[in-house]
Scaffold this active site. Structure first.
Site, PDB file in Angstrom:
ATOM      1  N   ASP A  10       0.868  -1.189   0.000  1.00  0.00           N
ATOM      2  CA  ASP A  10       0.000   0.000   0.000  1.00  0.00           C
ATOM      3  C   ASP A  10       0.906   1.241   0.000  1.00  0.00           C
ATOM      4  OD1 ASP A  10       0.927  -0.639   2.572  1.00  0.00           O
ATOM      5  OD2 ASP A  10      -0.808   0.243   3.582  1.00  0.00           O
ATOM      6  N   HIS A 242       9.518  -0.661   9.310  1.00  0.00           N
ATOM      7  CA  HIS A 242       8.507  -1.715   9.210  1.00  0.00           C
ATOM      8  C   HIS A 242       8.621  -2.553   7.936  1.00  0.00           C
ATOM      9  CE1 HIS A 242       6.649   0.427  12.497  1.00  0.00           C
ATOM     10  NE2 HIS A 242       6.248   1.438  11.758  1.00  0.00           N
TER      11      HIS A 242
END
Lengths: 317, 317
Positions: A10, A242
């Protein structure tokens, strides 16, 4: 050729770092990318992905658009204060000369790639898990076609980043996460426990900005807004890694140390725990005895700081 | 006279240690005890409490029976493998010469004591919170009558002891816990995060067994079954000090160090997180900034090992 890797994302600032890392990794053959809502909408995520791939000389990688909202319920838009209004820190990337696939969805692309690379495909998911859940519906044999799945998401013993217990990728579609984390494939989960401990700093951003190539320079520019967001968390301008960390585990560029296989259940209720990855760590004091029904490998620590490795990879192309 | 302390408990082996600690503490005036289902049924808990009080020379303290089940739903019996079939490790205590109150419930006794010691009463709850929730119904002004409330329960950053995320006292009645933790009184929560780090060992049990007084000897006997249960958790015979540690915080015999005031929400859903104390620790890296709506003081560490202090207190009477 390297290992075939399929990416679902995303895109997103840390997704951008992950994409750049995968392109720069000599052992990775990026065979396809699906996009999802999350940090930004799925169409814009595909645009960002195409532009990053072009900038990194990977114009051949197919990009397909996937879910614009979770399996059930609505999506309220991406966090512009974290990733900028366009998902890439309001940096204007040079526009790639091509468009996303129109003939297949992200779920379909994943299933096709799983067949084309049967037994070898590494699936890396760094956004909400909606596309992977849909792919499991499209091809029920999917868990037996892929080599492995690496998911960035969840929080085991550390606070969440959306609620006190929920991490964004899982919170964005708990039903999909529940499906994906309970499917019968070898799944490695990269939770906030490990990603929040591996950072890049202002000096790393300066290194990226000073690079010869346009891609690392663009990444350095994006990090400005991202660093600003994390001041409230860390007390200084920096960022946790992340998505690139998950990419590195999938590409065998980062080595987990503490990574027990434990039972993980996703809270898909509408209660205060919604979106939590409930990990059974009750055996922590006695070396995590085998849990017969456990299927998720939960990465809690790495063998080395990941930030320096990432920066070196991104600037040595 | 010391500080007036009211105890609500489900006696229980570690409850027994807490009761003995309170009796031995020179600054504590134990003014009443209410009992609840939990480690054992509420009637047996009252019997155990009376017998312990008699053994410790506190035959004057009123004991009232409270809830035999949670506010909603059923109770499935106590964990005999942890606390023995009688709640006190199958040790036969000398029977006290009196019976529990028959004229008032535990909730009523608490309310009466709160009025009698208005502004001074410290309420210590070391079992399910059903009696305290009922007392809040009986006397809506209760939060403004007591000096403070200390609750042993919950788990913030560590695994639960009933489910991967739920601690027994909260899990046994999440609805009551939700009421008690959101009431407008100064509440200190003693979660597994701190209690699991403070242990008593075989050498401590030997010290208790060698004591002159019958009470510490009985406690040493009880600990046999309790230690055996914890071998699976710690890899050796020992025990964490859940309830006595909470008693020590209430009696100012243990000093919290890291104890931020944070938002705590109880998961009272029927989902996988049922019974979890969801604590907002997202400010942990920047010194826990003030959370305007937070009301729970969450004790995460103490200034010193509690085990030695407890043993010294129990054997120096």
């Amino acid at each position: 050729m390297g290992r075939p890797v399929y990416l679902d994302c995303d895109t997103g600032i840390d997704d951008s770092l992950a994409i750049a890392y995968l392109m720069a990794h000599p052992d990775v053959d990026l065979v396809g990318v699906g996009t999802s809502f999350g940090n930004i909408d799925a169409h814009r995520a595909a645009r960002n992905t195409l532009d990053l791939l072009a900038l990194g000389g990977h114009d051949h990688v197919p990009v397909a658009i996937g879910a614009e909202k979770p399996l059930s319920g609505a999506w309220n838009g991406g966090p512009a204060h974290i990733h900028g209004a366009n998902g890439v820190g309001d940096v204007e990337l040079p526009r790639a000369g091509r468009e996303p696939q129109t003939d297949e969805s992200a779920a379909d692309l994943l299933v096709r790639m799983a067949h084309e690379h049967e037994g070898e495909l590494r699936v890396l998911a760094i956004g909400p898990l909606t596309n992977l859940a849909r792919a499991l519906d499209v091809e029920t044999a999917l868990p037996y076609l892929v080599e492995s799945v690496v998911v960035m998401g969840g929080a085991a013993r550390v606070p969440g980043n959306v609620t006190p217990v929920a991490e964004a990728n899982i919170f964005n579609d708990p039903d999909a996460a529940d499906r994906v984390l309970s499917a019968d494939w070898p799944l490695t989960l990269i939770p906030l426990d490990v990603t929040m401990e591996h950072l890049i700093e202002e000096s790393d951003r300066a290194t990226l900005l000073a690079a010869d190539e346009p891609l690392p320079r663009a990444l350095g520019q994006m990090l400005d807004v991202y660093y600003e967001f994390y001041v409230a968390t860390y007390g200084r301008r920096c960022a946790p890694l992340h998505d690139p960390l998950a990419a590195a585990v999938a590409a065998v560029g980062a080595t987990p140390v503490m990574a027990p296989t434990v039972q993980v259940v996703v809270d898909a209720t509408d209660g205060p725990g919604r979106g939590q990855t409930i990990c059974d760590l009750r055996g922590e004091r006695v070396g995590y005895p085998v849990q017969p029904t456990a299927r998720v490998r939960l990465v809690l620590t790495l063998d080395a700081p990941f930030g320096p490795h990432l920066i070196e990879r991104l600037t040595s192309a």
